[in-house]
Design a protein around this motif. Structure first.
Motif, PDB file in Angstrom:
ATOM      1  N   ASN A  27      88.250  58.335  24.599  1.00 58.03           N
ATOM      2  CA  ASN A  27      86.679  58.653  25.302  1.00 58.03           C
ATOM      3  C   ASN A  27      85.675  59.369  24.790  1.00 58.03           C
ATOM      4  O   ASN A  27      84.860  59.416  24.857  1.00 58.03           O
ATOM      5  N   GLY A  30      84.221  59.442  21.577  1.00 54.19           N
ATOM      6  CA  GLY A  30      83.271  57.829  21.321  1.00 54.19           C
ATOM      7  C   GLY A  30      84.197  56.175  21.228  1.00 54.19           C
ATOM      8  O   GLY A  30      83.031  55.876  20.767  1.00 54.19           O
ATOM      9  N   TYR A  32      86.479  52.947  21.364  1.00 55.01           N
ATOM     10  CA  TYR A  32      86.575  51.863  22.503  1.00 55.01           C
ATOM     11  C   TYR A  32      87.882  51.921  22.713  1.00 55.01           C
ATOM     12  O   TYR A  32      88.926  52.069  21.836  1.00 55.01           O
ATOM     13  N   ARG A  61      83.065  54.494  14.262  1.00 53.56           N
ATOM     14  CA  ARG A  61      83.014  55.126  15.353  1.00 53.56           C
ATOM     15  C   ARG A  61      84.718  55.847  15.023  1.00 53.56           C
ATOM     16  O   ARG A  61      84.583  57.109  16.007  1.00 53.56           O
ATOM     17  N   GLU A  79      77.626  61.776  25.736  1.00 51.48           N
ATOM     18  CA  GLU A  79      77.708  60.168  24.376  1.00 51.48           C
ATOM     19  C   GLU A  79      79.613  59.302  24.430  1.00 51.48           C
ATOM     20  O   GLU A  79      79.557  58.987  23.958  1.00 51.48           O
ATOM     21  N   TRP A  80      80.256  60.434  25.757  1.00 51.44           N
ATOM     22  CA  TRP A  80      81.676  59.866  25.952  1.00 51.44           C
ATOM     23  C   TRP A  80      81.228  58.804  26.307  1.00 51.44           C
ATOM     24  O   TRP A  80      80.277  58.111  27.051  1.00 51.44           O
ATOM     25  N   THR A  81      82.388  57.712  25.784  1.00 54.53           N
ATOM     26  CA  THR A  81      82.257  56.182  26.077  1.00 54.53           C
ATOM     27  C   THR A  81      82.742  55.624  27.570  1.00 54.53           C
ATOM     28  O   THR A  81      83.269  56.409  27.954  1.00 54.53           O
ATOM     29  N   LYS A  82      82.500  54.883  28.404  1.00 54.77           N
ATOM     30  CA  LYS A  82      82.349  55.102  30.228  1.00 54.77           C
ATOM     31  C   LYS A  82      83.051  54.071  29.650  1.00 54.77           C
ATOM     32  O   LYS A  82      83.392  53.170  28.673  1.00 54.77           O
ATOM     33  N   ASP A  85      81.494  50.538  30.050  1.00 56.44           N
ATOM     34  CA  ASP A  85      80.979  50.171  28.625  1.00 56.44           C
ATOM     35  C   ASP A  85      81.498  50.492  28.069  1.00 56.44           C
ATOM     36  O   ASP A  85      81.291  49.637  26.864  1.00 56.44           O
ATOM     37  N   ASP A  86      83.320  50.353  28.464  1.00 57.94           N
ATOM     38  CA  ASP A  86      84.364  49.891  26.840  1.00 57.94           C
ATOM     39  C   ASP A  86      84.106  48.334  26.999  1.00 57.94           C
ATOM     40  O   ASP A  86      84.337  47.514  27.660  1.00 57.94           O
TER      41      ASP A  86
END
Length: 109
Positions: A27, A30, A32, A61, A79-82, A85-86
């Motif tokens: 993450n 960025g 998934y 990505r 900006e990290w994928t939470k 939000d994945d």
């Protein structure tokens, strides 16, 4: 009564899942979860079946993650994928591919 989180069930598992998700590190680039699947024949076929916009987003990505890895940097934390939000965008296509493969194997018997 224990708390419940719609995404994963009991909150305990959600917190444990969030911890494991952040520990994995993808993450920070960025990515998934579905971007990091081991690419066997089923995953490759599922990726081939993706709509063009999802396919382009996935490639962007991955290319960005490769660039960050080569430069030994990570994205800024905002900006990290939470975890919330994945998106498991590949899962429906992958399930379909696996189901078709199993059906072909059953017919081949």
């Amino acid at each position: 009564m224990a708390q419940y989180c719609a995404r994963k069930g009991p909150v305990v598992f959600s917190k444990l899942g969030r911890w494991a998700y952040n520990l994995s590190g993808f993450n920070k680039y960025g990515l998934y979860r579905d971007d990091c699947l081991h690419e066997n024949a089923d995953v490759q076929e599922a990726v081939r079946r993706l709509p063009r916009d999802l396919y382009d987003e996935r490639n962007y990505r991955i290319m960005r993650a490769l660039h960050l890895s080569m430069t030994k940097t990570i994205l800024p934390e905002e900006e990290w994928t939470k975890y919330e939000d994945d998106v498991k965008y590949l899962e429906p296509y992958l399930n379909e591919v696996i189901k078709e493969r199993l059906e072909r194997e059953e017919w081949g018997k």
